[in-house]
Design an enzyme around this catalytic site. Structure first.
Site, short mmCIF file in Angstrom:
data_model
loop_
_atom_site.label_atom_id
_atom_site.label_comp_id
_atom_site.label_asym_id
_atom_site.label_seq_id
_atom_site.Cartn_x
_atom_site.Cartn_y
_atom_site.Cartn_z
N CYS A 36 -5.68 -31.81 17.46
CA CYS A 36 -6.47 -32.78 16.78
C CYS A 36 -6.98 -33.74 16.05
O CYS A 36 -6.99 -32.75 14.64
CB CYS A 36 -8.20 -32.24 17.72
SG CYS A 36 -8.11 -30.86 19.20
N ARG A 73 0.42 -35.56 14.26
CA ARG A 73 -0.47 -34.98 15.09
C ARG A 73 0.26 -34.18 16.19
O ARG A 73 -0.34 -32.66 16.90
CB ARG A 73 -1.64 -34.20 14.34
CG ARG A 73 -2.06 -34.97 12.86
CD ARG A 73 -3.15 -34.93 12.68
NE ARG A 73 -4.40 -33.33 12.98
CZ ARG A 73 -5.16 -32.64 12.12
NH1 ARG A 73 -4.51 -33.55 10.85
NH2 ARG A 73 -5.50 -31.50 11.96
N TRP A 82 -5.86 -32.49 21.60
CA TRP A 82 -4.58 -31.54 21.98
C TRP A 82 -5.48 -30.09 22.65
O TRP A 82 -6.36 -29.96 22.12
CB TRP A 82 -3.91 -31.46 20.84
CG TRP A 82 -2.45 -30.69 21.47
CD1 TRP A 82 -1.00 -31.09 21.13
CD2 TRP A 82 -2.36 -29.20 21.43
NE1 TRP A 82 -0.33 -30.14 21.61
CE2 TRP A 82 -0.70 -29.35 21.43
CE3 TRP A 82 -2.94 -27.64 20.77
CZ2 TRP A 82 -0.98 -27.82 21.49
CZ3 TRP A 82 -2.49 -26.62 21.26
CH2 TRP A 82 -1.27 -26.65 21.76
N ASN A 95 -12.53 -30.10 16.55
CA ASN A 95 -10.66 -29.35 16.38
C ASN A 95 -11.18 -27.83 15.90
O ASN A 95 -11.93 -27.42 15.11
CB ASN A 95 -10.00 -30.41 14.96
CG ASN A 95 -8.96 -29.71 15.39
OD1 ASN A 95 -8.17 -29.00 15.83
ND2 ASN A 95 -7.78 -29.71 14.06
N GLY A 96 -9.93 -27.30 16.81
CA GLY A 96 -10.17 -26.03 16.37
C GLY A 96 -10.18 -25.57 18.21
O GLY A 96 -10.22 -25.94 19.40
N GLU A 117 17.93 -23.64 13.72
CA GLU A 117 17.05 -24.80 13.67
C GLU A 117 17.90 -25.55 14.44
O GLU A 117 16.79 -26.80 14.82
CB GLU A 117 17.55 -25.48 11.91
CG GLU A 117 16.52 -26.22 11.67
CD GLU A 117 14.84 -26.49 12.01
OE1 GLU A 117 14.17 -25.64 12.40
OE2 GLU A 117 14.30 -27.72 11.88
N LYS A 168 14.89 -28.66 16.71
CA LYS A 168 15.26 -29.63 16.96
C LYS A 168 15.45 -30.39 18.58
O LYS A 168 15.04 -31.20 18.71
CB LYS A 168 16.18 -30.20 16.01
CG LYS A 168 15.97 -30.15 14.41
CD LYS A 168 14.87 -31.07 13.86
CE LYS A 168 13.73 -30.30 14.23
NZ LYS A 168 12.66 -29.91 13.33
N GLU A 200 13.22 -29.56 20.97
CA GLU A 200 11.81 -30.25 20.85
C GLU A 200 11.77 -31.72 21.07
O GLU A 200 10.76 -32.08 21.60
CB GLU A 200 11.24 -30.36 18.82
CG GLU A 200 11.00 -28.91 18.36
CD GLU A 200 10.87 -28.68 16.83
OE1 GLU A 200 9.31 -28.84 16.49
OE2 GLU A 200 11.81 -29.63 16.60
N HIS A 216 26.82 -9.15 23.50
CA HIS A 216 26.15 -8.47 23.52
C HIS A 216 24.85 -8.76 25.00
O HIS A 216 23.71 -8.58 25.05
CB HIS A 216 25.03 -7.99 22.79
CG HIS A 216 25.94 -7.19 21.45
ND1 HIS A 216 26.80 -5.94 22.44
CD2 HIS A 216 26.59 -7.45 20.41
CE1 HIS A 216 27.63 -5.52 20.84
NE2 HIS A 216 27.62 -6.77 20.08
N LYS A 266 1.78 -31.86 15.26
CA LYS A 266 2.77 -31.54 14.23
C LYS A 266 1.79 -30.62 13.19
O LYS A 266 2.53 -29.65 12.30
CB LYS A 266 2.60 -32.98 13.46
CG LYS A 266 2.87 -32.81 11.82
CD LYS A 266 4.14 -33.27 11.51
CE LYS A 266 5.15 -33.50 9.99
NZ LYS A 266 6.68 -33.12 10.63
C1 G6P Z 1 4.50 -26.80 14.61
C2 G6P Z 1 5.58 -27.90 13.77
C3 G6P Z 1 6.63 -27.80 13.67
C4 G6P Z 1 6.18 -27.06 11.98
C5 G6P Z 1 5.47 -25.52 12.95
C6 G6P Z 1 4.60 -25.06 11.53
O1 G6P Z 1 5.25 -26.34 15.61
O2 G6P Z 1 5.80 -29.33 15.58
O3 G6P Z 1 7.65 -29.00 13.23
O4 G6P Z 1 7.80 -26.23 11.67
O5 G6P Z 1 4.03 -26.33 13.14
O6 G6P Z 1 4.46 -25.98 10.65
P1 G6P Z 1 4.22 -25.53 8.96
O7 G6P Z 1 3.77 -26.83 8.61
O8 G6P Z 1 3.36 -24.58 9.25
O9 G6P Z 1 5.58 -25.70 8.60
#
Ligand code: G6P
Length: 638
Positions: free
Chosen positions: A2, A27, A74, A100-101, A509, A513, A516, A532, A633
């Site tokens: 949020c 966000r 969110w 938010n929370g 990673e 990506k 995502e 395995h 985010k």
């Molecule tokens: C969310 C974001 C990711 C990020 C993760 C951890 O899932 O979408 O891109 O890697 O949070 O966030 P941080 O700010 O702790 O690196």
């Protein structure tokens, strides 16, 4: 998660709020709303979906006011629809809140309110009801010495005059869970009241206008002088000033700081997407992470790696016998490279752990354990709580973060900033590569502190790192090839990423990506683990992306590539100048990266083609690259 922005004292405050909400879109959110105040009442507009739905609705019913409060939601409790969008009102429509929370005891609180109808399914709405109830309660004329905190709070207002700050203080004392709250009331139309517990909230005051926001991105167009409210603090914001108090009503001091980036850094600057811009910013971002790290401690002495921000004396590190790296998501993958670096240079055993798991078990942590908490935002609740769990056991904590003044940075004993500049796209790119560089610096620093790496070696390794930005530019020049590869593969059903040693975090990673932003099924495995189980999934048409740089595990990677190819997979191999000649006969496509200036810096280079590949696949599939569905985010709830 949020986003919140509140403005008071500005003509056309709604325009300012909408503009702030646009800057918070990154966000991640699924509905948005805005409320304005005037003595006649509150006016509210909220809509499910993107901000454009809200702005279209606002065109139909323009709100003019000098105080406005906006929110991007969110969803956690209740589906993302108009009703559940914030702000929420009390039944009389005189109080509005955004939150938010998560209010964990919202059901108990609802029950305590008795037979009351709620307009939404959210955990947040109850807070508006409770504040309205407090405001309606008669205030004592004076507070007796034996008064409770809530009673004393009420006494700060004139007898009989409802005081919004006092009412919010009384209510937050009853809340369990995490919250950044902003409250407005029709009877106090020029006031924003905010409260914070385990969710970020920023305040600012500039040119007779008061602001609050969930992060600085929403405020940067107005000022870069801000203050972060600390847990347990509340504030009353008016056009004339900001008053901060603690839960007992005593004056309190938030954490004031200057934001070290400007509006231009938060704009797309001609790129189609923030993600593409941020991918291309990596050479500069990495150079900034490395800037000024090697200095002679005194004239005539050999230069040493110096991490001044750490605030922990180098000698302290000689006592460390174990390291935990805590992180989530992309940051966790940077931590996996950190493990290799610390074990290699410092010879200390390292566990890399998902922060949300660490905090709920009984990790063996003591004052000789160093905890490195990695978070680009510095606001990920699990990472913050994991670090706090370790600090409770007197372990020193270093925060590796991109956001100056973030909660993680403030709470930690020491901090290393990545200096990557603001990252707006949800999918992390430059924050990741700079986190890897931060981890390499920490590994080297620990090695230096423990006398395992000589000054001359440190200088040599740092000189090699300084060549990484140029190598990154060479990798970025492969963009055309990656677009062609994306064209070929953007319809595959499933992709597996495999790697070994420093290639494994990058395989992970790369898979993250791709899923995502393109929503394609993608998984990553240590190449040696394929036999395995995962290899059972390989069939003609599967795509396997193999990280295969020159180095001590290259021969093993070639064997693993042959195994999947023999079962019908198409193989896209990411090699380096020294490995691709040998790869050509085993892979369908081979991408040649420059040889990294140091093997442990290899991941900084090899992730870039995977970022670009994911980007092109997602755009070819027409997906919303910068704001992928369901993702946020900054993850401020558990
Ligand atoms: C969310 C974001 C990711 C990020 C993760 C951890 O899932 O979408 O891109 O890697 O949070 O966030 P941080 O700010 O702790 O690196």
């Amino acid at each position: 998660m949020c986003g919140i922005i509140g403005i008071t004292g500005q003509a056309a405050a709604v325009d300012g709020v909408v503009s702030g909400l646009r800057r918070l879109e990154y966000r991640g959110y699924d509905s948005a709303g805005v409320v304005t105040t005037d003595p006649k009442g509150l006016r509210l507009v909220k809509r499910a979906g993107k901000l454009d739905n809200l702005t279209a609705a606002l065109e139909g019913q323009p709100l003019s006011a000098s105080t406005a409060l906006g929110h991007t939601r969110w969803a956690t409790h209740g589906e993302p629809n108009d009703r559940n969008a914030h702000p929420h009102l009390d039944p009389s429509g005189r109080v509005a809140i955004v939150h938010n929370g998560i209010i964990e005891n919202y059901q108990t609180l609802k029950a305590e309110l008795g037979d009351v109808r709620f307009a939404s399914e959210t955990d947040s709405e109850v807070v508006a009801h409770l504040i309205a109830e407090e405001l309606a309660a008669p205030a004592p004329a004076t507070a007796p010495a034996t008064a409770t905190a809530a009673e004393r709070a009420m006494s700060t207002a004139e007898a009989g005059t409802p005081d919004l700050l006092a009412a919010v203080r009384a209510v937050v004392a009853r809340l369990e869970g995490a919250y950044a709250l902003c409250v407005v009331a029709a009877d106090d139309p020029e006031t924003l009241v905010v409260a914070k517990h385990e969710a970020p909230l920023i305040l600012a005051q500039a040119d007779g206008v008061g602001y609050c926001a969930s992060d600085v991105a929403a405020l940067i167009e107005h000022t870069n002088e801000v203050a972060a409210l600390l847990d347990g603090q509340l504030a009353r914001i008016t056009p004339d000033g900001v008053e901060v108090v603690d839960v007992d009503g005593a004056p309190a001091t938030p954490h004031a700081y200057t934001v070290d980036w400007d509006l231009a850094a938060a704009e797309k600057q001609g790129y189609d997407h923030f993600m593409l811009k941020e991918i291309h910013e990596q050479p500069q971002a990495v150079a900034d992470t490395l800037l000024d790290r090697l200095n002679a401690p005194a004239p005539g002495l050999p230069p040493r790696l110096q991490l001044d921000e750490l605030r922990i004396d180098e000698g302290e590190f000689s006592r460390i016998d174990k390291v935990f790296i805590l992180a989530c998501g992309t940051s966790l993958h940077a931590g996996m490279v950190g493990k290799l670096a610390i074990e290699h240079w410092a010879g200390i055993p390292v566990d890399v752990e998902v922060a949300s798991e660490f905090r709920y078990r009984d990790p063996i942590v003591d004052p000789h354990t160093l905890v490195i908490a990695i978070s680009q935002s510095g606001e990920t609740i699990d990472t913050i709580a994991g670090a706090a769990h370790a600090r409770d056991q007197r372990a020193p904590v270093i925060a590796l973060t991109n956001v100056v003044g973030s909660t993680l940075a403030r709470d930690a004993d020491g901090v290393l900033y990545t200096h990557a500049g603001p990252e707006v796209a949800v999918a992390s790119t430059k924050a990741f590569t700079t986190q890897i560089v931060g981890c390499l610096l920490l590994g080297l620093y620990l090695g230096q502190a423990r006398g395992r790496v000589y000054s001359s070696e440190v200088a040599d390794i740092l000189e090699r790192f300084d060549r990484v930005p140029d190598a990154l530019r060479e990798v970025l020049a492969l963009d055309g090839q990656l677009r062609e590869l994306a064209q070929r593969y953007h319809d595959v059903d499933s992709t597996m990423f495999i790697g070994r040693h420093a290639g494994l975090p990058i395989a992970m990673e790369g898979a993250l990506k791709l899923k995502e932003i393109s929503y394609l099924h993608a998984e990553a495995f240590p190449a040696g683990e394929m036999k395995h189980g995962p290899i059972a999934l390989i069939e003609p048409g599967s795509l396997v992306v193999a990280l295969a740089p020159a180095g001590h595990v290259f021969g093993k990677m070639v064997s693993n590539i042959q195994e999947v190819r023999a079962r019908g997979a198409s193989v896209l191999a990411i090699g380096t100048a020294g490995s691709t000649a040998a790869l050509v006969e085993h892979a369908d496509d081979v991408l040649t990266l420059p040889e990294p200036p140091h093997e442990l810096a290899g991941p900084v280079l090899s992730v870039v083609p995977l970022q670009l590949f994911s980007y092109h696949v997602a755009t070819l599939r027409g997906e919303d690259v910068d704001q992928p569905r369901n993702l946020a985010k900054t993850v401020t709830v558990e």
